[in-house]
Design a protein around this motif. Structure first.
Motif, PDB file in Angstrom:
ATOM      1  N   HIS A 141       4.766   5.870 -18.225  1.00  0.00           N
ATOM      2  CA  HIS A 141       3.925   7.318 -18.070  1.00  0.00           C
ATOM      3  C   HIS A 141       3.918   7.492 -16.864  1.00  0.00           C
ATOM      4  O   HIS A 141       3.974   8.578 -16.327  1.00  0.00           O
ATOM      5  N   ALA A 142       3.185   6.675 -16.054  1.00  0.00           N
ATOM      6  CA  ALA A 142       3.014   6.969 -14.333  1.00  0.00           C
ATOM      7  C   ALA A 142       4.403   7.171 -13.900  1.00  0.00           C
ATOM      8  O   ALA A 142       4.396   8.115 -12.923  1.00  0.00           O
ATOM      9  N   TYR A 143       5.313   6.492 -13.997  1.00  0.00           N
ATOM     10  CA  TYR A 143       6.826   6.903 -13.573  1.00  0.00           C
ATOM     11  C   TYR A 143       7.056   8.468 -13.987  1.00  0.00           C
ATOM     12  O   TYR A 143       7.642   9.089 -13.048  1.00  0.00           O
ATOM     13  N   ASN A 144       6.983   8.746 -15.347  1.00  0.00           N
ATOM     14  CA  ASN A 144       7.422  10.132 -15.666  1.00  0.00           C
ATOM     15  C   ASN A 144       6.641  11.243 -15.033  1.00  0.00           C
ATOM     16  O   ASN A 144       7.008  12.233 -14.867  1.00  0.00           O
ATOM     17  N   GLU A 145       5.317  10.914 -14.628  1.00  0.00           N
ATOM     18  CA  GLU A 145       4.502  12.098 -13.862  1.00  0.00           C
ATOM     19  C   GLU A 145       5.130  11.896 -12.364  1.00  0.00           C
ATOM     20  O   GLU A 145       5.121  13.031 -12.053  1.00  0.00           O
ATOM     21  N   LYS A 146       5.501  11.025 -11.921  1.00  0.00           N
ATOM     22  CA  LYS A 146       5.868  10.968 -10.467  1.00  0.00           C
ATOM     23  C   LYS A 146       7.444  10.938 -10.168  1.00  0.00           C
ATOM     24  O   LYS A 146       7.806  11.264  -9.047  1.00  0.00           O
ATOM     25  N   GLU A 147       7.946  10.444 -11.081  1.00  0.00           N
ATOM     26  CA  GLU A 147       9.656   9.987 -10.979  1.00  0.00           C
ATOM     27  C   GLU A 147       9.649   9.111  -9.660  1.00  0.00           C
ATOM     28  O   GLU A 147      10.613   9.653  -8.849  1.00  0.00           O
ATOM     29  N   ALA A 148       8.873   8.256  -9.245  1.00  0.00           N
ATOM     30  CA  ALA A 148       8.925   7.238  -8.387  1.00  0.00           C
ATOM     31  C   ALA A 148       8.729   5.931  -8.831  1.00  0.00           C
ATOM     32  O   ALA A 148       8.085   5.587  -9.764  1.00  0.00           O
ATOM     33  N   SER A 149       9.060   4.806  -7.833  1.00  0.00           N
ATOM     34  CA  SER A 149       8.993   3.509  -8.244  1.00  0.00           C
ATOM     35  C   SER A 149       7.434   3.074  -8.309  1.00  0.00           C
ATOM     36  O   SER A 149       6.680   3.609  -7.748  1.00  0.00           O
ATOM     37  N   ILE A 150       7.096   2.560  -9.466  1.00  0.00           N
ATOM     38  CA  ILE A 150       5.743   1.755  -9.592  1.00  0.00           C
ATOM     39  C   ILE A 150       5.524   0.373  -9.842  1.00  0.00           C
ATOM     40  O   ILE A 150       6.403  -0.005 -10.303  1.00  0.00           O
ATOM     41  N   VAL A 151       4.495  -0.184  -9.152  1.00  0.00           N
ATOM     42  CA  VAL A 151       4.266  -1.443  -9.214  1.00  0.00           C
ATOM     43  C   VAL A 151       3.046  -1.676 -10.144  1.00  0.00           C
ATOM     44  O   VAL A 151       2.039  -0.983  -9.946  1.00  0.00           O
ATOM     45  N   GLY A 152       3.009  -2.513 -11.125  1.00  0.00           N
ATOM     46  CA  GLY A 152       1.878  -2.815 -11.787  1.00  0.00           C
ATOM     47  C   GLY A 152       0.842  -3.808 -10.998  1.00  0.00           C
ATOM     48  O   GLY A 152       1.288  -4.670 -10.426  1.00  0.00           O
ATOM     49  N   VAL A 153      -0.199  -3.299 -11.047  1.00  0.00           N
ATOM     50  CA  VAL A 153      -1.431  -4.191 -10.174  1.00  0.00           C
ATOM     51  C   VAL A 153      -2.681  -4.416 -10.965  1.00  0.00           C
ATOM     52  O   VAL A 153      -2.835  -3.472 -11.806  1.00  0.00           O
ATOM     53  N   GLN A 154      -3.372  -5.284 -10.639  1.00  0.00           N
ATOM     54  CA  GLN A 154      -4.812  -5.517 -10.983  1.00  0.00           C
ATOM     55  C   GLN A 154      -5.534  -6.128  -9.777  1.00  0.00           C
ATOM     56  O   GLN A 154      -4.908  -6.891  -9.026  1.00  0.00           O
ATOM     57  N   ALA A 155      -6.928  -6.053  -9.970  1.00  0.00           N
ATOM     58  CA  ALA A 155      -7.700  -6.757  -8.643  1.00  0.00           C
ATOM     59  C   ALA A 155      -8.063  -8.012  -9.323  1.00  0.00           C
ATOM     60  O   ALA A 155      -8.052  -8.342 -10.422  1.00  0.00           O
ATOM     61  N   VAL A 156      -7.886  -8.902  -8.202  1.00  0.00           N
ATOM     62  CA  VAL A 156      -7.768 -10.260  -8.327  1.00  0.00           C
ATOM     63  C   VAL A 156      -8.933 -10.854  -7.496  1.00  0.00           C
ATOM     64  O   VAL A 156      -9.387 -10.116  -6.639  1.00  0.00           O
ATOM     65  N   PRO A 157      -9.568 -12.290  -7.939  1.00  0.00           N
ATOM     66  CA  PRO A 157     -10.789 -12.659  -7.272  1.00  0.00           C
ATOM     67  C   PRO A 157     -10.353 -12.999  -5.626  1.00  0.00           C
ATOM     68  O   PRO A 157      -9.019 -13.118  -5.694  1.00  0.00           O
ATOM     69  N   ASP A 158     -11.147 -13.237  -4.820  1.00  0.00           N
ATOM     70  CA  ASP A 158     -10.937 -13.399  -3.473  1.00  0.00           C
ATOM     71  C   ASP A 158     -10.173 -14.708  -3.231  1.00  0.00           C
ATOM     72  O   ASP A 158      -9.237 -14.790  -2.643  1.00  0.00           O
ATOM     73  N   GLU A 159     -10.289 -15.711  -4.296  1.00  0.00           N
ATOM     74  CA  GLU A 159      -9.768 -16.997  -4.136  1.00  0.00           C
ATOM     75  C   GLU A 159      -8.143 -17.080  -4.376  1.00  0.00           C
ATOM     76  O   GLU A 159      -7.481 -17.765  -4.129  1.00  0.00           O
ATOM     77  N   ASP A 160      -7.984 -16.071  -5.169  1.00  0.00           N
ATOM     78  CA  ASP A 160      -6.559 -15.898  -5.856  1.00  0.00           C
ATOM     79  C   ASP A 160      -5.703 -14.927  -4.934  1.00  0.00           C
ATOM     80  O   ASP A 160      -4.586 -14.740  -4.983  1.00  0.00           O
TER      81      ASP A 160
END
Length: 298
Positions: free
Chosen positions: A151-170
């Motif tokens: 869906h994000a690609y369809n909005e921007k027609e650009a490369s998308i990387v999936g992310v999530q926030a991780v704890p400091d130690e990771d």
């Protein structure tokens, strides 16, 4: 330029699985089951549920059983039918009908970027998805993680990387994205990127948003991978090529919704097995009772 839908995906699965030795001496790590379903099947199910039509799996010479798993087994199907086990027969037949799955071998272990490059001819001039087999993501009641990225690609027609926030130690375990200054889009969970860093220290990290095994990439990435210099370990890194892609076109991160399991890590694999067992109707009560018993004895 005509908008091209994301209809193909590549799953790199040529790694040796050394963190799970000795089990992976003879069994690909992607075939290790979470309860009774191989991890790679969860990845392919996510791709199919996201609208992917064709899947290319990058393998090596020791992964024949993965191909067999997604192929028909007529002898087994007939034996199950003869025994009146029609539900089981349908179960294994449905696996072979999930998607159009193809295979290409990565002849040398030269890194994730090189594995993606093996898919160049298959992808042609189309945008495509990448799903890493070490990351199983579930989003009960919501859209699959990959579909969110599409869906994000369809909005921007650009490369998308999936992310999530991780704890400091990771933070030092992952590729960490650097948002473009002043371009945060919290409401849409999407942010434009200015760079990425591979496994930085917490002090060096530009954010805590880690790349977690899901990408939508434009075909321009292949030319960059072909000219990408290998790192000190002789591997071609996808992260390096994506950073260079940012000089040519916009690249975005999307903070996807869902619970992600690092099944390439032993503890992550155990967590996934427990959680998935608790979600199974026939297993949830005895597993929960056993966990309570163990907890009372600690």
């Amino acid at each position: 330029m005509k908008h091209l839908p994301v209809r193909k995906a590549v799953i790199p699965a040529a790694g040796l699985g050394t963190r799970f030795l000795p089990a992976t001496k003879a069994i690909p790590k992607e075939m290790l089951p979470i309860v009774d379903i191989p991890t790679v099947q969860y990845i392919i199910e996510e791709a199919v549920e996201s609208g992917i039509e064709e899947i290319l799996v990058i393998t090596n010479s020791n992964k024949h059983c993965m191909e067999n798993h997604f192929d028909r087994n007529y002898e087994l199907e007939e034996r199950l039918k003869d025994s009146g086990k029609y539900d089981e027969e349908k179960l294994i037949r449905d696996i072979s009908d999930m998607a159009n799955i193809y295979y290409v071998r990565q002849k040398e272990p030269k890194g994730l970027g090189h594995a993606i490059l093996c898919a160049k001819s298959f992808m042609g001039n189309e945008p495509f998805a990448v799903l890493l087999g070490d990351d199983v993501v579930i989003n009960p009641g919501g859209e699959p993680a990959l579909k969110q990225l599409i869906h994000a690609y369809n909005e921007k027609e650009a490369s998308i990387v999936g992310v999530q926030a991780v704890p400091d130690e990771d933070v030092s375990k992952y590729g960490i994205v650097e948002p473009y200054y002043g371009h945060a889009s919290v409401e849409s969970r999407r942010v434009k990127l200015s760079s990425m860093m591979e496994k930085p220290s917490l002090e060096q990290a530009p954010s805590k948003l880690a790349v977690l095994g899901r990408y939508i990439l434009t075909p321009e990435i292949f030319e960059l991978l072909e000219s990408q210099e290998a790192d000190k370990g002789g591997e071609i890194q996808l992260t390096d090529a994506i950073v260079r892609l940012m000089d040519l076109q916009a690249v975005y991160a999307y903070n996807f919704e869902g619970v992600r399991y690092d099944v390439g890590d032993k503890f992550g694999f155990i967590k996934a097995t427990i959680d998935f067992a608790l979600q199974r109707e026939e297993l949830s009560k005895p597993v929960a009772a056993y966990i309570k018993q163990l907890a009372s004895e600690l």
